[in-house]
Design a protein around this motif. Structure first.
Motif, PDB file in Angstrom:
ATOM      1  N   UNK A  48      10.907 -31.133 -18.538  1.00 27.82           N
ATOM      2  CA  UNK A  48      12.460 -31.076 -19.401  1.00 27.82           C
ATOM      3  C   UNK A  48      13.498 -30.946 -18.801  1.00 27.82           C
ATOM      4  N   UNK A  49      14.682 -31.619 -18.973  1.00 24.26           N
ATOM      5  CA  UNK A  49      16.401 -30.522 -18.783  1.00 24.26           C
ATOM      6  C   UNK A  49      16.444 -29.782 -19.048  1.00 24.26           C
ATOM      7  N   UNK A  50      16.097 -30.078 -20.984  1.00 27.21           N
ATOM      8  CA  UNK A  50      16.258 -29.084 -21.400  1.00 27.21           C
ATOM      9  C   UNK A  50      15.670 -27.656 -21.038  1.00 27.21           C
ATOM     10  N   UNK A  51      14.449 -27.603 -20.672  1.00 29.48           N
ATOM     11  CA  UNK A  51      13.662 -26.508 -20.633  1.00 29.48           C
ATOM     12  C   UNK A  51      13.163 -25.916 -21.581  1.00 29.48           C
ATOM     13  N   UNK A  52      12.851 -26.732 -22.506  1.00 25.17           N
ATOM     14  CA  UNK A  52      11.884 -26.492 -23.644  1.00 25.17           C
ATOM     15  C   UNK A  52      10.912 -27.005 -23.849  1.00 25.17           C
ATOM     16  N   UNK A  53       9.607 -26.365 -23.631  1.00 23.02           N
ATOM     17  CA  UNK A  53       8.379 -26.841 -24.394  1.00 23.02           C
ATOM     18  C   UNK A  53       8.124 -27.158 -25.152  1.00 23.02           C
ATOM     19  N   UNK A  54       7.189 -28.425 -25.352  1.00 26.45           N
ATOM     20  CA  UNK A  54       6.874 -29.139 -26.478  1.00 26.45           C
ATOM     21  C   UNK A  54       6.320 -28.004 -27.815  1.00 26.45           C
ATOM     22  N   UNK A  55       6.304 -28.223 -29.320  1.00 27.03           N
ATOM     23  CA  UNK A  55       5.668 -27.490 -29.584  1.00 27.03           C
ATOM     24  C   UNK A  55       4.621 -26.887 -29.437  1.00 27.03           C
ATOM     25  N   UNK A  56       3.123 -27.277 -29.375  1.00 32.74           N
ATOM     26  CA  UNK A  56       1.904 -27.413 -28.832  1.00 32.74           C
ATOM     27  C   UNK A  56       1.797 -26.052 -27.785  1.00 32.74           C
ATOM     28  N   UNK A  57       2.551 -26.061 -26.556  1.00 31.90           N
ATOM     29  CA  UNK A  57       2.733 -24.585 -25.747  1.00 31.90           C
ATOM     30  C   UNK A  57       3.756 -24.151 -26.402  1.00 31.90           C
ATOM     31  N   UNK A  58       4.712 -24.771 -26.902  1.00 31.81           N
ATOM     32  CA  UNK A  58       5.440 -22.983 -27.622  1.00 31.81           C
ATOM     33  C   UNK A  58       4.986 -22.523 -28.361  1.00 31.81           C
ATOM     34  N   UNK A  59       3.761 -23.208 -28.905  1.00 30.13           N
ATOM     35  CA  UNK A  59       2.589 -22.268 -29.934  1.00 30.13           C
ATOM     36  C   UNK A  59       1.999 -21.265 -29.080  1.00 30.13           C
ATOM     37  N   UNK A  60       0.972 -21.887 -28.219  1.00 30.37           N
ATOM     38  CA  UNK A  60       0.309 -21.200 -27.233  1.00 30.37           C
ATOM     39  C   UNK A  60       0.984 -20.116 -26.795  1.00 30.37           C
ATOM     40  N   UNK A  61       2.045 -20.556 -25.875  1.00 30.92           N
ATOM     41  CA  UNK A  61       2.983 -19.339 -25.332  1.00 30.92           C
ATOM     42  C   UNK A  61       3.306 -18.015 -26.397  1.00 30.92           C
ATOM     43  N   UNK A  62       3.449 -18.359 -27.957  1.00 29.32           N
ATOM     44  CA  UNK A  62       3.665 -17.828 -28.540  1.00 29.32           C
ATOM     45  C   UNK A  62       2.269 -16.566 -29.033  1.00 29.32           C
ATOM     46  N   UNK A  63       1.434 -16.744 -28.936  1.00 26.12           N
ATOM     47  CA  UNK A  63      -0.738 -16.556 -28.740  1.00 26.12           C
ATOM     48  C   UNK A  63      -0.089 -15.716 -27.824  1.00 26.12           C
ATOM     49  N   UNK A  64       0.110 -16.087 -26.749  1.00 25.87           N
ATOM     50  CA  UNK A  64      -0.422 -15.259 -25.181  1.00 25.87           C
ATOM     51  C   UNK A  64       0.667 -13.499 -25.514  1.00 25.87           C
TER      52      UNK A  64
END
Length: 181
Positions: A48-64
């Motif tokens: 994505x141009x925004x370099x923003x992760x979809x919510x599901x990826x962002x949630x897993x990232x935060x867990x990590x």
């Protein structure tokens, strides 16, 4: 208690890598809490141009980010990791970078006799990319070949030597995590 995230490296419905992580979650429950994540329902990487992760990826990232370490259990498809796992790692590298300086343990179960040796080698190379920068223990590979016959109906490993090897490897990983907290 050490908190770990376990990632099943395939979206396959029947996966011996899932069985391996479930075995580890039960067997090592006095040493660590292992929360298992699936690759099903994750979007494929599309830069994505925004370099923003979809919510599901962002949630897993935060867990990590919140976890003390990560276990990735990968099968081997055509001598490498599955596309779904590569896609997840691409999301991480391009957006949230949650694996940076995070202890990572690699395991793998495969139907063949070689286990997941080539896939694990590729995964190590990928995790060493500057955008991922996972912390990997050198010289530690848990390769479970013949994985269709490796578990009982109750999900226990049948091979005593492979059980003992996993016990040693996991113990080493716990020490590695403790030193890198």
């Amino acid at each position: 208690m050490i908190n770990l995230i376990g990632i099943v490296g395939t979206g396959a419905v029947e996966s011996t890598n899932r069985k391996l992580l479930q075995y580890m979650k039960r067997n090592f429950s006095t040493q660590a809490t292992i929360e298992i994540y699936e690759l099903t329902n994750l979007p494929f990487f599309d830069k994505p141009v925004s370099q923003t992760a979809p919510e599901i990826i962002a949630r897993l990232s935060q867990k990590i980010v919140e976890a003390d370490g990560v276990i990735i259990s990968t099968p081997e498809y055509d001598h490498t990791i599955p596309a779904a796992l590569a896609s997840l790692l691409e999301w991480f590298a391009y957006t949230t970078q949650p694996l940076r300086d995070k202890p990572v343990m690699i395991t793998g179960a495969s139907y063949g006799v070689l286990g997941t040796s080539r896939a694990q080698s590729h995964l190590r190379q990928i995790l060493n990319a500057p955008e991922l920068s996972g912390l990997l223990m050198p010289g530690r590979e848990y390769l479970l070949g013949g994985s269709l016959q490796a578990f009982t109906a109750a999900g226990e490993l049948t091979d005593v030597a492979k059980k003992e090897e996993l016990d040693r490897y996991f113990g080493d990983f716990m020490q590695f995590v403790a030193k890198n907290r």
